[in-house]
Design an enzyme around this catalytic site. Structure first.
Site, PDB file in Angstrom:
ATOM      1  CE1 TYR A  98      -8.256  20.415   9.224  1.00 60.31           C
ATOM      2  CE2 TYR A  98      -7.034  18.885   8.216  1.00 60.31           C
ATOM      3  CZ  TYR A  98      -7.694  19.856   8.434  1.00 60.31           C
ATOM      4  OH  TYR A  98      -8.299  20.455   7.298  1.00 60.31           O
ATOM      5  CD  GLU A 138       8.705   2.354 -13.383  1.00 62.05           C
ATOM      6  OE1 GLU A 138       9.655   1.644 -13.988  1.00 62.05           O
ATOM      7  OE2 GLU A 138       8.375   3.345 -13.889  1.00 62.05           O
ATOM      8  CG  ASP A 157       8.561   1.623 -17.596  1.00 64.74           C
ATOM      9  OD1 ASP A 157       7.913   0.468 -17.890  1.00 64.74           O
ATOM     10  OD2 ASP A 157       7.942   2.713 -17.340  1.00 64.74           O
TER      11      ASP A 157
END
Lengths: 404, 404
Positions: free
Chosen positions: B147, B233, B285
């Site tokens: 920007y 996680e 997991d």
């Protein structure tokens, strides 16, 4: 941080308007707190008020429901629960309380009915598990709850839906059930509080800030010498404010949910505002989504409307970046982005919403945005230098009392 | 927290294996640190080493590049930069350094060439802005940088790509340029450090923890009496560990990036591990994505491979949840989920990857997962109660030294 005398005077001049507003907010909030009218006084009967309840009250409510159910079974009338209807037609907004209450429409959920047997079983099991969680005084997530009995629930949608039913049956918020959402928000600045016994001083949280915890009931003893709360949409702007320690010079508390507001951040903002009686100034992108984000903090999302009282902060001021700022601060043409068709459609829908209609200045800004078909991000301010936000834009905004 | 004597003895028994591993890790890391072989000693020449450099060194490098450019212009040879090739063929992994270096292949980026004039201009402008940021000793984001000159850059992709080029030209990490990513990670437990001067004590961060800051160079003076780092996680598991103050009983530091690891969390983990010389145990997991997440912490992502030295933590142990845990801990059938075709495809691809192949136990676990076609989340442990994770699973894992 020690400021030179001339600097202190300059800051005091910038802060004059904010200080006046803070005193006003303090007066208003003090006037309503402590003597909020009761439902009876308002002549409203036959409704269930949904509010924060402490673990022992929720446990007692569950025990009573189970005692009633056992009684019904013994009387040969089987296992069933009366569940308040959660649809909009059964909700009543009580402006005096700034709270949604549930009207008396309920439906019976019965173990006898083939159509309802599963849902009744799920509801029984969920209440049993919630009782366990509350008794241990721990918290859990929707996902954990689902996994605690996958065989019965089959899909998480089923346990999630029942959770909201249970909250309505008991007349408490979902947070009171100790089922929490994941945290996303961060806070930094002139505030101290206790979190699970630990004293948290947000003036000494480095540049990363303190993660807002998912358990609002573990937070207490807010203390602050801030004059306002600066609510920031984006992480990048938060980072700039935190690194420049903006709050050292302009006493404030800076909060962000990094985009779409999550439940924990909304609860935290509300509690922080209420306990400290501070005005809230919003700094969001100059686009329809920025406005939508302010509205979620103010009015909540529709799915959780029964739980709105503890989640919403009604009187947020729109500080910036507003469509009118683009010309006022000479944001270069190339930093203004054309609105897409979807932006315009979304903006037009917002024009019809209550939170915009009841504030003519907001309405005018949104209308101007839609007719110019131009939007801009907070980052557009970087075109004048990376610290323009903290050194020029915000001080000028505060000095000119330029919030609506 | 004061523990009873018998409890202390029980905890000590549980911790025996971890303590032994911590000592081993400490020995190994101490052995390599301080006397890491230099590139010269290894006989590697003609390469650019990419490493952390302090702001003044980066500024000096930019100034030298600009002086050379001016010189070239004055000599009538125009404005051009030599940019190292960032493709894989120009990268060399040096195992002794555990670091990727860039080989000597460069290409000339010249203001004379119609094809390169824009890129050369962008590069000059980006370096000018970086110099500004470094001189003020502040940090910025990619979005802010874009920007600051939208007209020249047109799209953020253009300024982003040049940023990586500049890092390679100077031979420093992107963090050394003071361009940071947004923060996402949280830390709690037995660690203290200084962040921008503030003393942060993560044992007193309530239940929400401390947000990991995006500026790793503002963190120093790590202190800890932990025996290991527990890398988690998911947010939900982190929440459980934090609320139960797991670290009070089992001295550890708990870190999560809430899913996909972000740069700030990876930098923090690496620095924390290096400074404190602690083993890292991963709790993810039991599915291919859990394994992938460990691999991102260990080997990094491909796009930032030139910057891998400060981002990666090579020796993470896979604590759980492993496919073999499902039977060992009797995870109920209904908490085990069938793998989708995409899971299986992804898992098969992982079997071919280095980080799996070089660890036969990991390979065997992944193979077993793929042949059983079954996966499970950390939350599956909740089927034995919401605190099974902290009260049974993890203590047993630690006691049995059950990491691979």
């Amino acid at each position: 941080m020690a400021l030179a005398k001339s600097q202190t005077a300059a800051v005091a001049r910038v802060m004059q308007g904010v200080v006046a507003m803070r005193r006003q907010v303090e007066k208003e909030l003090s006037a309503t707190s402590g003597r909020a009218p009761t439902l009876e006084a308002l002549g409203i009967t036959n409704v269930t008020e949904v509010r924060e309840r402490d673990p022992s009250a929720v446990m007692r409510a569950i025990e009573e429901l189970f005692a009633d159910a056992a009684d019904s079974i013994l009387r040969g009338q089987g296992l069933h629960f009366e569940v308040p209807n959660r649809t909009a037609t059964n909700q009543l907004y009580v402006p005096e309380l700034d709270r949604i209450v549930l009207k008396s429409k309920t439906s019976t959920r019965s173990f006898d009915s083939t159509a309802q047997v599963r849902k009744t079983a799920i509801m029984t099991r969920v209440m049993e598990m919630l009782h366990q969680v509350l008794r241990r005084n721990i918290h859990t997530t929707k996902r954990d709850l689902f996994y605690a009995d996958v065989k019965l629930f089959r899909s998480q949608d089923e346990s999630d839906a029942v959770l909201d039913d249970v909250a309505c049956v008991i007349g408490c918020t979902r947070t009171s059930l100790h089922v929490v959402a994941s945290e996303k928000g961060v806070v930094v600045g002139r505030v101290q509080f206790r979190e699970d016994g630990d004293l948290i001083d947000c003036t000494r949280m480095g540049v990363g800030g303190k993660a807002i915890p998912p358990f609002i009931d573990k937070i207490s003893d807010f203390r602050s010498d801030a004059e306002f709360i600066l609510l920031v949409e984006k992480d990048a702007a938060f980072m700039r404010l935190a690194e420049d320690r903006f709050y050292n010079k302009y006493p404030c508390i800076i909060i962000t949910a990094k985009g779409q507001p999550d439940v924990a951040t909304r609860l935290f903002l509300r509690k922080c505002r209420d306990d400290l009686k501070l005005p809230v100034l919003g700094l969001v992108d100059a686009d329809p989504y920025g406005l939508k984000i302010l509205s979620v903090y103010m009015s909540g999302s529709k799915t959780m409307s029964y739980d709105s009282a503890s989640l919403t902060t009604s009187d947020i001021k729109w500080l910036g970046v507003r469509p009118s700022d683009l010309d006022k601060y000479n944001i270069p043409e190339q930093c203004r982005l054309p609105m897409k068709a979807s932006d315009i459609k979304y903006g037009k829908a917002l024009l019809e919403e209550d939170f915009v209609r009841r504030n003519p200045k907001w309405y005018a800004e949104l209308e101007a945005m839609l007719s110019s078909k131009v939007k801009a991000e907070i980052q557009a301010l970087s075109s004048y230098g990376f610290q323009y936000l903290t050194e020029t834009y915000l001080p000028r905004k505060l000095k000119e009392r330029d919030w609506i």
